[in-house]
Design a protein around this motif. Structure first.
Motif, mmCIF file in Angstrom:
data_model
loop_
_atom_site.group_PDB
_atom_site.id
_atom_site.type_symbol
_atom_site.label_atom_id
_atom_site.label_comp_id
_atom_site.label_asym_id
_atom_site.label_seq_id
_atom_site.Cartn_x
_atom_site.Cartn_y
_atom_site.Cartn_z
ATOM 1 N N UNK A 33 35.845 11.495 22.070
ATOM 2 C CA UNK A 33 36.829 12.324 22.771
ATOM 3 C C UNK A 33 37.403 13.385 21.847
ATOM 4 N N UNK A 34 37.435 14.609 22.322
ATOM 5 C CA UNK A 34 37.993 15.703 21.550
ATOM 6 C C UNK A 34 39.475 15.859 21.813
ATOM 7 N N UNK A 35 40.091 16.739 21.059
ATOM 8 C CA UNK A 35 41.527 16.968 21.199
ATOM 9 C C UNK A 35 41.882 17.512 22.572
ATOM 10 N N UNK A 36 41.045 18.404 23.095
ATOM 11 C CA UNK A 36 41.323 18.957 24.421
ATOM 12 C C UNK A 36 41.233 17.890 25.504
ATOM 13 N N UNK A 37 40.203 17.078 25.467
ATOM 14 C CA UNK A 37 40.056 16.066 26.515
ATOM 15 C C UNK A 37 41.113 14.978 26.383
ATOM 16 N N UNK A 42 46.040 12.750 28.824
ATOM 17 C CA UNK A 42 47.475 12.462 28.765
ATOM 18 C C UNK A 42 48.202 13.285 29.828
ATOM 19 N N UNK A 43 47.865 14.551 29.917
ATOM 20 C CA UNK A 43 48.507 15.446 30.880
ATOM 21 C C UNK A 43 48.333 14.940 32.311
ATOM 22 N N UNK A 44 47.128 14.532 32.662
ATOM 23 C CA UNK A 44 46.865 14.051 34.014
ATOM 24 C C UNK A 44 47.618 12.761 34.314
ATOM 25 N N UNK A 45 47.806 11.956 33.305
ATOM 26 C CA UNK A 45 48.497 10.673 33.494
ATOM 27 C C UNK A 45 50.014 10.812 33.458
ATOM 28 N N UNK A 72 49.031 16.092 20.258
ATOM 29 C CA UNK A 72 49.404 17.476 19.983
ATOM 30 C C UNK A 72 48.174 18.351 20.200
ATOM 31 N N UNK A 73 48.380 19.476 20.838
ATOM 32 C CA UNK A 73 47.281 20.417 21.038
ATOM 33 C C UNK A 73 47.391 21.498 19.968
ATOM 34 N N UNK A 74 46.442 21.527 19.039
ATOM 35 C CA UNK A 74 46.501 22.546 17.982
ATOM 36 C C UNK A 74 46.470 23.957 18.565
ATOM 37 N N UNK A 75 47.128 24.855 17.896
ATOM 38 C CA UNK A 75 47.242 26.245 18.363
ATOM 39 C C UNK A 75 45.876 26.865 18.644
ATOM 40 N N UNK A 76 44.871 26.546 17.815
ATOM 41 C CA UNK A 76 43.562 27.178 18.005
ATOM 42 C C UNK A 76 42.849 26.715 19.277
ATOM 43 N N UNK A 77 43.395 25.716 19.979
ATOM 44 C CA UNK A 77 42.783 25.259 21.216
ATOM 45 C C UNK A 77 43.543 25.710 22.463
ATOM 46 N N UNK A 129 33.720 22.913 30.123
ATOM 47 C CA UNK A 129 32.904 21.885 30.779
ATOM 48 C C UNK A 129 33.384 20.472 30.406
ATOM 49 N N UNK A 130 33.742 20.271 29.152
ATOM 50 C CA UNK A 130 34.234 18.949 28.728
ATOM 51 C C UNK A 130 35.541 18.611 29.442
ATOM 52 N N UNK A 131 36.452 19.572 29.503
ATOM 53 C CA UNK A 131 37.714 19.334 30.200
ATOM 54 C C UNK A 131 37.471 19.147 31.695
ATOM 55 N N UNK A 132 36.567 19.928 32.245
ATOM 56 C CA UNK A 132 36.266 19.848 33.670
ATOM 57 C C UNK A 132 35.706 18.470 34.037
ATOM 58 N N UNK A 133 34.866 17.914 33.177
ATOM 59 C CA UNK A 133 34.309 16.584 33.441
ATOM 60 C C UNK A 133 35.423 15.542 33.503
#
Length: 149
Positions: A33-37, A42-45, A72-77, A129-133
């Motif tokens: 799992x990446x930082x975005x996913x 967490x956001x969805x929950x 935490x979502x790093x600024x670069x994402x 695509x990863x977030x969309x999945x």
């Protein structure tokens, strides 16, 4: 810098979602799992209850586990995060099916915000695509739960 309100400019240096280490320093995250996913899960929950959790933490003087687990979502994402939410309404919906965000929508978005480098575009596609999945899996679970109360 974009002069259009609501559109975040492409990050300086053209490092879309990267950390500036260059091509050699990039690691493949396939299967992990990446930082975005993680942030999206967490956001969805918890996002709808975040204010309540913060109030609870203040009242109880202890931080709930859900807030401690908030990634935490790093600024670069943030560019990819914003792009995902901007594009979320472009998916096809109907007959109990939630379609993916179309490639053509990502392509148009990238052109509009100035992502012109092919490698940066492909990275944007992979991140969305990863977030969309993750988002679509959550929607399938919610639809299934609604069908089987």
């Amino acid at each position: 810098m974009s002069d259009r309100p609501g559109l975040r400019p492409v990050p300086a240096g053209g490092v879309l979602g990267g950390d500036g280490r260059g091509r050699r320093g990039r690691r493949q995250r396939r299967g992990r799992p990446g930082k975005l996913t993680q942030a999206l899960r967490w956001h969805l929950e918890w996002a709808e209850r975040a204010a309540w959790l913060a109030d609870l933490a203040e009242e109880e003087r202890t931080v709930p586990a859900a807030l401690l687990a908030r990634p935490d979502l790093p600024e670069h994402l943030t560019f990819a995060w914003d792009a995902f939410w901007d594009l979320s309404n472009d998916r096809a919906l109907g007959f109990g099916v939630v379609g993916p965000i179309p490639w053509s929508s990502i392509d148009r978005y990238a052109g509009r915000v100035g992502v012109s480098d092919p490698e940066e575009f492909e990275r944007l596609v992979r991140l969305i695509r990863a977030m969309d999945a993750v988002w679509r899996e959550r929607m399938r679970e919610e639809m299934k739960a609604a069908d089987n109360p």
